[in-house]
Design a protein around this motif. Structure first.
Motif, PDB file in Angstrom:
ATOM      1  N   GLN A 158       9.658  51.999 -28.615  1.00  0.00           N
ATOM      2  CA  GLN A 158       9.546  51.113 -28.552  1.00  0.00           C
ATOM      3  C   GLN A 158       8.623  52.669 -30.795  1.00  0.00           C
ATOM      4  OE1 GLN A 158       5.890  49.453 -28.623  1.00  0.00           O
ATOM      5  NE2 GLN A 158       6.717  47.216 -29.629  1.00  0.00           N
ATOM      6  N   ASP A 170      16.294  48.790 -39.509  1.00  0.00           N
ATOM      7  CA  ASP A 170      17.326  47.823 -39.136  1.00  0.00           C
ATOM      8  C   ASP A 170      18.128  48.044 -38.523  1.00  0.00           C
ATOM      9  OD1 ASP A 170      15.412  45.414 -40.234  1.00  0.00           O
ATOM     10  OD2 ASP A 170      16.265  45.855 -42.272  1.00  0.00           O
ATOM     11  N   HIS A 229      17.904  49.757 -35.011  1.00  0.00           N
ATOM     12  CA  HIS A 229      17.447  48.433 -34.319  1.00  0.00           C
ATOM     13  C   HIS A 229      19.058  47.647 -34.240  1.00  0.00           C
ATOM     14  CE1 HIS A 229      16.347  44.640 -32.032  1.00  0.00           C
ATOM     15  NE2 HIS A 229      16.585  44.149 -33.411  1.00  0.00           N
ATOM     16  N   ARG A 237      11.386  41.288 -38.109  1.00  0.00           N
ATOM     17  CA  ARG A 237      11.217  43.217 -37.399  1.00  0.00           C
ATOM     18  C   ARG A 237      10.519  43.691 -38.292  1.00  0.00           C
ATOM     19  NH1 ARG A 237      12.067  44.881 -32.363  1.00  0.00           N
ATOM     20  NH2 ARG A 237      13.074  42.741 -31.729  1.00  0.00           N
ATOM     21  N   ASP A 249      13.373  49.597 -30.314  1.00  0.00           N
ATOM     22  CA  ASP A 249      12.711  48.327 -31.131  1.00  0.00           C
ATOM     23  C   ASP A 249      11.780  48.889 -31.789  1.00  0.00           C
ATOM     24  OD1 ASP A 249      10.714  46.557 -31.289  1.00  0.00           O
ATOM     25  OD2 ASP A 249       9.562  46.701 -29.316  1.00  0.00           O
ATOM     26  N   THR A 250      11.834  49.098 -33.285  1.00  0.00           N
ATOM     27  CA  THR A 250      12.138  49.451 -33.833  1.00  0.00           C
ATOM     28  C   THR A 250      11.349  48.190 -35.424  1.00  0.00           C
ATOM     29  OG1 THR A 250      13.861  48.125 -35.590  1.00  0.00           O
ATOM     30  CG2 THR A 250      13.345  51.094 -34.967  1.00  0.00           C
ATOM     31  N   ARG A 251       9.865  48.101 -35.388  1.00  0.00           N
ATOM     32  CA  ARG A 251       8.638  47.218 -36.093  1.00  0.00           C
ATOM     33  C   ARG A 251       8.399  48.549 -36.940  1.00  0.00           C
ATOM     34  NH1 ARG A 251       6.132  43.750 -31.331  1.00  0.00           N
ATOM     35  NH2 ARG A 251       8.048  44.052 -29.316  1.00  0.00           N
TER      36      ARG A 251
END
Length: 312
Positions: A109, A152, A155, A234, A161-163
């Motif tokens: 993550q 983005d 992902h 996201r 799981d980029t945030r």
């Protein structure tokens, strides 16, 4: 239980985030990493020296500690980036793609912050939307827009799981200012206590978004723990708590230090950067998708800042 690698662990955000994460997930489950170390840093928990522009070293650290999450904070900030733009590109973009590659290969993550610096002079100034025109005119801003797109991409292309969030100016009593355009909002409190006066390098009437560090740290943890199915955006969520100009800080401080005086000695470089940023931003996407909420307004923050600085 999470195992988290935090790059830029000695910076303004990292130095406080590491402590919060260790309280939440356990001392041995949060590995701090930076290009240097300070005396006693390893006493507080695991720490590694790592230059983010060296992808092999980042991979080595991530594998050695068997992390499942990277929080990538290492960066050169806005005012410094304008002095050495090529170095800023190498650190901000080279470091980011290296960290994303580690997350991709090891299925981790990933969190990295963007900034209101990702907006530019053609962006709507008031209540800036989550999705809007982004044409910044600073190297830092260019880095941040490219970073949002890159996160983005990783992902959508690789399923990482980029945030991330777009931070406003962050205000803290723990770590000294690090070369950001909004640093005046930290310096003003120290000078109010030491000298009961401050000369602002940002001009009167220049509104920018701000946030107290405890709210910023909570936002990171809340976003990383959020249900991914609810995250439409996201990456690069607008978040903010305060829209303020220098005179607003003056007013808040005078409630506690009536003799405080604010003057102005405008720095053209940082003023030009500030003028290209929004006056206020719309945080509704973050509120609806993962429950973002700020606890501190300017008066509550001012009271706490002055108390904590006096204790120091």
């Amino acid at each position: 239980m999470r195992k988290i690698l935090v790059t830029g662990a000695l910076g303004q955000i990292g130095s406080e985030l590491v402590g919060k994460l260790r309280k939440t997930y356990g001392k041995d489950n949060v590995i701090g990493a930076d290009i240097r170390e300070v005396e006693g840093i390893r006493d507080a928990g695991p720490f590694e020296i790592a230059d983010v522009t060296n992808g092999d070293r980042l991979m080595e650290v991530a594998k050695e500690h068997k992390v499942d999450t990277i929080m990538h904070l290492a960066a050169l900030l806005s005012a410094k980036a304008e002095v050495v733009p090529k170095i800023a590109w190498d650190i901000n973009m080279g470091g980011l793609v290296n960290a994303l590659e580690v997350a991709h290969e090891l299925n981790l993550q990933f969190f990295t912050p963007s900034s209101i610096g990702a907006f530019g002079p053609s962006t709507p100034k008031d209540n800036t939307p989550q999705d809007t025109l982004q044409r910044p005119n600073t190297m830092y801003g260019v880095n941040k827009v490219a970073g949002e797109l890159l996160a983005d991409y990783y992902h959508h292309r690789f399923g990482v799981d980029t945030r991330g969030v777009r931070f406003p100016g962050l205000i803290s009593y723990v770590t000294p200012p690090g070369g950001g355009t909004t640093d005046y909002a930290v310096e003003i409190y120290y000078e109010a206590i030491k000298n009961k006066a401050y000369s602002s390098y940002i001009g009167k009437g220049t509104y920018m978004d701000m946030m107290y560090m405890p709210d910023a740290l909570n936002a990171i943890v809340d976003l990383m723990e959020a249900d991914p199915a609810k995250l439409k955006h996201r990456n690069a969520f607008n978040i903010s708590a305060i829209s303020a100009a220098p005179e607003d800080f003056e007013k808040a401080i005078k409630k506690h230090i009536p003799e405080f005086e604010l003057t102005y000695n405008v720095d053209p470089v940082r003023q030009n950067i500030a003028d290209s940023w929004p006056n206020s931003i719309d945080s509704s996407a973050a509120k609806s998708e993962w429950g973002f909420k700020a606890e501190y307004d300017i008066d509550k923050m001012t009271k706490d800042m002055l108390e904590k600085i006096r204790e120091k």
